[in-house]
Design a protein around this motif. Structure first.
Motif, PDB file in Angstrom:
ATOM      1  N   UNK A  98     109.837  40.434 110.182  1.00 45.94           N
ATOM      2  CA  UNK A  98     109.601  39.123 109.546  1.00 45.94           C
ATOM      3  C   UNK A  98     110.743  38.818 108.598  1.00 45.94           C
ATOM      4  N   UNK A  99     111.273  37.611 108.674  1.00 44.90           N
ATOM      5  CA  UNK A  99     112.475  37.264 107.913  1.00 44.90           C
ATOM      6  C   UNK A  99     112.302  37.484 106.405  1.00 44.90           C
ATOM      7  N   UNK A 100     111.206  36.986 105.846  1.00 40.70           N
ATOM      8  CA  UNK A 100     111.012  37.085 104.385  1.00 40.70           C
ATOM      9  C   UNK A 100     110.817  38.536 103.969  1.00 40.70           C
ATOM     10  N   UNK A 101     109.973  39.261 104.705  1.00 44.02           N
ATOM     11  CA  UNK A 101     109.740  40.673 104.387  1.00 44.02           C
ATOM     12  C   UNK A 101     111.016  41.490 104.521  1.00 44.02           C
ATOM     13  N   UNK A 119     100.584  36.308 106.615  1.00 40.42           N
ATOM     14  CA  UNK A 119      99.806  36.788 107.765  1.00 40.42           C
ATOM     15  C   UNK A 119      98.338  36.870 107.344  1.00 40.42           C
ATOM     16  N   UNK A 120      97.463  36.772 108.316  1.00 42.60           N
ATOM     17  CA  UNK A 120      96.043  36.940 108.011  1.00 42.60           C
ATOM     18  C   UNK A 120      95.397  35.667 107.526  1.00 42.60           C
ATOM     19  N   UNK A 121      95.750  35.233 106.322  1.00 37.65           N
ATOM     20  CA  UNK A 121      95.088  34.068 105.729  1.00 37.65           C
ATOM     21  C   UNK A 121      95.784  32.753 106.074  1.00 37.65           C
ATOM     22  N   UNK A 122      97.087  32.825 106.378  1.00 37.41           N
ATOM     23  CA  UNK A 122      97.927  31.628 106.502  1.00 37.41           C
ATOM     24  C   UNK A 122      98.019  30.848 105.190  1.00 37.41           C
ATOM     25  N   UNK A 123      97.637  31.490 104.074  1.00 33.75           N
ATOM     26  CA  UNK A 123      97.771  30.859 102.756  1.00 33.75           C
ATOM     27  C   UNK A 123      99.214  30.924 102.283  1.00 33.75           C
ATOM     28  N   UNK A 124      99.581  29.968 101.420  1.00 34.21           N
ATOM     29  CA  UNK A 124     100.898  29.994 100.804  1.00 34.21           C
ATOM     30  C   UNK A 124     100.929  31.115  99.754  1.00 34.21           C
ATOM     31  N   UNK A 125     101.959  31.949  99.803  1.00 37.01           N
ATOM     32  CA  UNK A 125     102.056  33.042  98.848  1.00 37.01           C
ATOM     33  C   UNK A 125     103.449  33.627  98.813  1.00 37.01           C
ATOM     34  N   UNK A 126     103.628  34.701  98.053  1.00 33.70           N
ATOM     35  CA  UNK A 126     104.905  35.416  98.020  1.00 33.70           C
ATOM     36  C   UNK A 126     104.630  36.913  98.154  1.00 33.70           C
ATOM     37  N   UNK A 127     105.561  37.627  98.771  1.00 35.79           N
ATOM     38  CA  UNK A 127     105.413  39.077  98.942  1.00 35.79           C
ATOM     39  C   UNK A 127     106.216  39.802  97.868  1.00 35.79           C
ATOM     40  N   UNK A 128     105.599  40.858  97.337  1.00 37.03           N
ATOM     41  CA  UNK A 128     106.223  41.733  96.337  1.00 37.03           C
ATOM     42  C   UNK A 128     106.566  43.059  97.018  1.00 37.03           C
ATOM     43  N   UNK A 129     107.786  43.560  96.825  1.00 36.92           N
ATOM     44  CA  UNK A 129     108.185  44.843  97.432  1.00 36.92           C
ATOM     45  C   UNK A 129     108.861  45.752  96.417  1.00 36.92           C
ATOM     46  N   UNK A 130     108.496  47.041  96.443  1.00 41.68           N
ATOM     47  CA  UNK A 130     109.223  48.102  95.741  1.00 41.68           C
ATOM     48  C   UNK A 130     109.712  49.090  96.794  1.00 41.68           C
TER      49      UNK A 130
END
Ligand code: WA2
Length: 269
Positions: free
Chosen positions: A133-136, A158-169
């Motif tokens: 996935x491009x953003x991930x 994914x899953x909800x199709x809700x607008x959100x942002x992903x956090x990664x460490x």
């Protein structure tokens, strides 16, 4: 008299907007801190212990029991870094084949990031190569180069199709120096721990509990590129006449990104 009414309304708008911005920023902050601690938990109990003390069941149990620490995330998952030459052995060991975000068989790549542990609330991430996935993918590359919390653009999850942002460490193999170079960090990367801020539903839930919620319209934007703000939360088109407007800045802990809250007062006063 009119001037005085406007002044008071403006004061009220500023204080309501600031209250919401500080509350959202605080909840983002505690959530990011707890995901950071989870990344350290993985490195301690998965990589510094032989055999590993973490498997899918213990991960699911622990992350469910501590979900109160991450009020704005819909769940967390751990993706392991796998090079192409390791893929066949990895898939044989796991007994499954990694797939892309579009749920196809993952085509050959230099490296992959398949999810091996997931909180039950995001079990749909299991087996997915997050680099597909491009953003991930962008998040993964930036997280491992910096060693810091990184956030994506707002996008449909994914899953909800809700607008959100992903956090990664990034999770590093043991022994990485605190002042390591970018190359050393990339080299020592073992995997990625992260989750999604479901901004659309969890921020709604947070703001709906505040007094005066009916009198104010709140939008949150990613304004990293100031000339092209990206909507992250709130109604799409302003309804009715805008009389009073206030902007509160937000700091979500990723210095590469800028966010702001824009508030409008809607009630008659
Ligand atoms: N988590 C939840 N929903 C998503 C998503 C995600 N990524 N990407 C798209 N929808 C396992 O960076 C590692 C979580 C990514 C971590």
């Amino acid at each position: 008299l009119r001037r005085e009414t406007m002044d008071r309304a403006e004061e009220r708008l500023v204080s309501m907007c600031e209250e919401r911005a500080r509350m959202l920023q605080e909840q983002f902050g505690v959530t990011v801190n707890h995901v950071h601690a989870l990344a350290i938990l993985i490195s301690t109990f998965h990589f510094e212990k032989f055999p590993s003390a973490i498997d899918q069941d213990t991960f699911a149990k622990y992350t469910a029991r501590t979900s109160f620490e991450r009020p704005l995330l819909n769940g967390v998952a751990y993706a392991q870094r796998i090079f192409h030459h390791e893929r066949e052995m990895f898939e044989n060991q796991q007994g499954w084949i990694m797939k892309t975000m579009k749920r196809q068989a993952a085509p050959p790549q230099d490296e992959y990031a398949p999810v091996i542990f997931s909180q039950d609330t995001v079990s749909y991430l299991a087996r997915i190569d997050m680099m597909s996935g491009e953003e991930d993918r962008e998040n993964i590359l930036r997280a491992r180069a910096t060693g810091k919390a990184v956030l994506t653009n707002p996008f449909r999850l994914l899953g909800s199709n809700h607008l959100g942002v992903v956090l990664t460490f990034a999770v590093y193999r043991p022994g990485l120096a605190a002042d390591a170079s970018v190359e050393e960090r990339v080299e020592a990367t073992a995997g990625y721990l992260g989750g999604a801020f479901d901004v659309e539903s969890l921020v709604e839930n947070l703001l709906s509990k505040l007094a005066g919620n009916q009198d104010i319209v709140v939008n949150v934007y990613d304004v990293t590129n100031a000339s092209e703000p990206m909507a992250m939360y709130g109604p799409q088109s302003p309804d009715g006449k805008v009389s009073l407007f206030h902007v509160s800045t937000l700091d979500f802990g990723d210095p590469f990104r800028a966010h702001e809250m824009r508030c409008r007062l809607v009630a008659s006063f």
